[in-house]
Design a protein around this motif. Structure first.
Motif, PDB file in Angstrom:
ATOM      1  N   ASP A   1       0.828  -1.212   0.000  1.00 14.83           N
ATOM      2  CA  ASP A   1       0.000   0.000   0.000  1.00 14.83           C
ATOM      3  C   ASP A   1       0.863   1.263   0.000  1.00 14.83           C
ATOM      4  N   ASN A   2       1.984   1.229   0.723  1.00 15.49           N
ATOM      5  CA  ASN A   2       2.850   2.403   0.833  1.00 15.49           C
ATOM      6  C   ASN A   2       3.823   2.566  -0.327  1.00 15.49           C
ATOM      7  N   HIS A   3       4.319   1.463  -0.891  1.00 22.77           N
ATOM      8  CA  HIS A   3       5.382   1.520  -1.895  1.00 22.77           C
ATOM      9  C   HIS A   3       4.968   1.037  -3.282  1.00 22.77           C
ATOM     10  N   GLY A   4       3.833   0.404  -3.383  1.00 22.88           N
ATOM     11  CA  GLY A   4       3.436  -0.214  -4.638  1.00 22.88           C
ATOM     12  C   GLY A   4       3.931  -1.651  -4.694  1.00 22.88           C
ATOM     13  N   ALA A   5       3.445  -2.396  -5.636  1.00 22.35           N
ATOM     14  CA  ALA A   5       3.804  -3.816  -5.749  1.00 22.35           C
ATOM     15  C   ALA A   5       5.244  -3.964  -6.209  1.00 22.35           C
ATOM     16  N   PRO A   6       6.009  -4.853  -5.565  1.00 16.03           N
ATOM     17  CA  PRO A   6       7.386  -5.092  -6.019  1.00 16.03           C
ATOM     18  C   PRO A   6       7.378  -5.916  -7.299  1.00 16.03           C
ATOM     19  N   ASP A   7       8.465  -5.858  -8.043  1.00 16.99           N
ATOM     20  CA  ASP A   7       8.589  -6.700  -9.234  1.00 16.99           C
ATOM     21  C   ASP A   7       8.781  -8.163  -8.843  1.00 16.99           C
ATOM     22  N   ILE A   8       9.557  -8.382  -7.767  1.00 11.60           N
ATOM     23  CA  ILE A   8       9.845  -9.740  -7.292  1.00 11.60           C
ATOM     24  C   ILE A   8       9.583  -9.788  -5.793  1.00 11.60           C
ATOM     25  N   LEU A   9       8.883 -10.813  -5.359  1.00 10.15           N
ATOM     26  CA  LEU A   9       8.599 -11.022  -3.943  1.00 10.15           C
ATOM     27  C   LEU A   9       9.131 -12.397  -3.559  1.00 10.15           C
ATOM     28  N   VAL A  10      10.073 -12.420  -2.612  1.00 12.98           N
ATOM     29  CA  VAL A  10      10.676 -13.667  -2.157  1.00 12.98           C
ATOM     30  C   VAL A  10      10.245 -13.856  -0.716  1.00 12.98           C
ATOM     31  N   VAL A  11       9.504 -14.937  -0.435  1.00 14.07           N
ATOM     32  CA  VAL A  11       8.953 -15.132   0.902  1.00 14.07           C
ATOM     33  C   VAL A  11       9.371 -16.478   1.479  1.00 14.07           C
ATOM     34  N   GLY A  12       9.879 -16.440   2.702  1.00 13.96           N
ATOM     35  CA  GLY A  12      10.247 -17.658   3.411  1.00 13.96           C
ATOM     36  C   GLY A  12       9.006 -18.343   3.942  1.00 13.96           C
ATOM     37  N   VAL A  13       8.934 -19.652   3.729  1.00 15.69           N
ATOM     38  CA  VAL A  13       7.751 -20.415   4.115  1.00 15.69           C
ATOM     39  C   VAL A  13       8.169 -21.596   4.976  1.00 15.69           C
ATOM     40  N   SER A  14       7.424 -21.794   6.044  1.00 16.81           N
ATOM     41  CA  SER A  14       7.651 -22.931   6.922  1.00 16.81           C
ATOM     42  C   SER A  14       6.388 -23.783   6.947  1.00 16.81           C
ATOM     43  N   ALA A  15       6.550 -25.094   6.893  1.00 13.38           N
ATOM     44  CA  ALA A  15       5.397 -25.993   6.951  1.00 13.38           C
ATOM     45  C   ALA A  15       4.692 -25.887   8.298  1.00 13.38           C
ATOM     46  N   ARG A  16       5.395 -25.418   9.320  1.00 20.72           N
ATOM     47  CA  ARG A  16       4.787 -25.261  10.655  1.00 20.72           C
ATOM     48  C   ARG A  16       3.779 -24.133  10.692  1.00 20.72           C
ATOM     49  N   ASP A  17       3.983 -23.119   9.868  1.00 21.43           N
ATOM     50  CA  ASP A  17       3.113 -21.944   9.867  1.00 21.43           C
ATOM     51  C   ASP A  17       1.897 -22.208   8.985  1.00 21.43           C
ATOM     52  N   LYS A  18       0.786 -22.498   9.618  1.00 20.86           N
ATOM     53  CA  LYS A  18      -0.434 -22.857   8.882  1.00 20.86           C
ATOM     54  C   LYS A  18      -1.085 -21.663   8.185  1.00 20.86           C
ATOM     55  N   ALA A  19      -0.827 -20.449   8.664  1.00 19.84           N
ATOM     56  CA  ALA A  19      -1.474 -19.262   8.090  1.00 19.84           C
ATOM     57  C   ALA A  19      -0.721 -18.698   6.893  1.00 19.84           C
ATOM     58  N   VAL A  20       0.493 -19.159   6.639  1.00 15.39           N
ATOM     59  CA  VAL A  20       1.327 -18.534   5.619  1.00 15.39           C
ATOM     60  C   VAL A  20       0.727 -18.633   4.213  1.00 15.39           C
ATOM     61  N   VAL A  21       0.075 -19.720   3.886  1.00 14.37           N
ATOM     62  CA  VAL A  21      -0.504 -19.853   2.539  1.00 14.37           C
ATOM     63  C   VAL A  21      -1.605 -18.807   2.336  1.00 14.37           C
ATOM     64  N   GLU A  22      -2.445 -18.607   3.349  1.00 13.51           N
ATOM     65  CA  GLU A  22      -3.500 -17.593   3.243  1.00 13.51           C
ATOM     66  C   GLU A  22      -2.900 -16.189   3.153  1.00 13.51           C
ATOM     67  N   GLU A  23      -1.825 -15.946   3.902  1.00 20.28           N
ATOM     68  CA  GLU A  23      -1.156 -14.648   3.833  1.00 20.28           C
ATOM     69  C   GLU A  23      -0.568 -14.420   2.443  1.00 20.28           C
ATOM     70  N   ILE A  24      -0.002 -15.446   1.860  1.00 17.69           N
ATOM     71  CA  ILE A  24       0.567 -15.326   0.512  1.00 17.69           C
ATOM     72  C   ILE A  24      -0.538 -15.072  -0.513  1.00 17.69           C
ATOM     73  N   LYS A  25      -1.681 -15.729  -0.354  1.00 19.72           N
ATOM     74  CA  LYS A  25      -2.826 -15.466  -1.249  1.00 19.72           C
ATOM     75  C   LYS A  25      -3.222 -13.994  -1.186  1.00 19.72           C
ATOM     76  N   ALA A  26      -3.309 -13.454   0.023  1.00 19.82           N
ATOM     77  CA  ALA A  26      -3.691 -12.049   0.195  1.00 19.82           C
ATOM     78  C   ALA A  26      -2.650 -11.119  -0.428  1.00 19.82           C
ATOM     79  N   VAL A  27      -1.377 -11.441  -0.255  1.00 20.78           N
ATOM     80  CA  VAL A  27      -0.311 -10.637  -0.846  1.00 20.78           C
ATOM     81  C   VAL A  27      -0.375 -10.712  -2.369  1.00 20.78           C
ATOM     82  N   ARG A  28      -0.606 -11.901  -2.909  1.00 17.36           N
ATOM     83  CA  ARG A  28      -0.723 -12.066  -4.366  1.00 17.36           C
ATOM     84  C   ARG A  28      -1.865 -11.223  -4.910  1.00 17.36           C
TER      85      ARG A  28
END
Length: 126
Positions: A42-69
């Motif tokens: 919202d503050n900077h605009g969408a980046p060209d490349i987004l690199v996100v660390g994902v852990s199988a332990r974090d159950k909410a990360v997939v939903e967070e990535i969907k929202a970011v996408r």
């Protein structure tokens, strides 16, 4: 100049990726959690490349990535950093919009190999 946003809980991963990608001529910023990316976009605009660390332990990360996408749009290239090949997690991430994977720990060659196709200049058709 292309922009890259790196999201990972580990400060050392953020620092290494920041240094390597900055040397490649990208404008790089880092965050600790995927949920912080929405405000960043919202503050900077969408980046060209987004690199996100994902852990199988974090159950909410997939939903967070969907929202970011959804917020970033389809022009942002999304890469997930994972520790191991977990087919279930990788499938959920693909459905959330992840284009490719980078295995942690990574080195310069591995990072370059994954991101090379996204860092090449855009070709404009006349």
């Amino acid at each position: 100049m292309k922009t890259c946003l790196i999201i990972d809980e580990a400060p050392v991963i953020r620092k290494i990726a920041f240094r390597l990608l900055s040397r490649e001529g990208l404008d790089v910023d880092t965050l600790e959690k995927p949920g912080e990316a929405l405000a960043w976009i919202d503050n900077h605009g969408a980046p060209d490349i987004l690199v996100v660390g994902v852990s199988a332990r974090d159950k909410a990360v997939v939903e967070e990535i969907k929202a970011v996408r959804e917020r970033a749009g389809s022009s942002t290239h999304l890469v997930a950093m994972i520790v191991e090949a977990n087919l279930g997690l990788m499938t959920r991430l693909k459905r959330a919009g992840v284009e490719c994977y980078l295995y942690k720990p990574f080195d310069r060659a591995a990072l370059d190999a994954v991101l090379k196709r996204f860092m090449e200049p855009e070709t404009v058709l006349a």
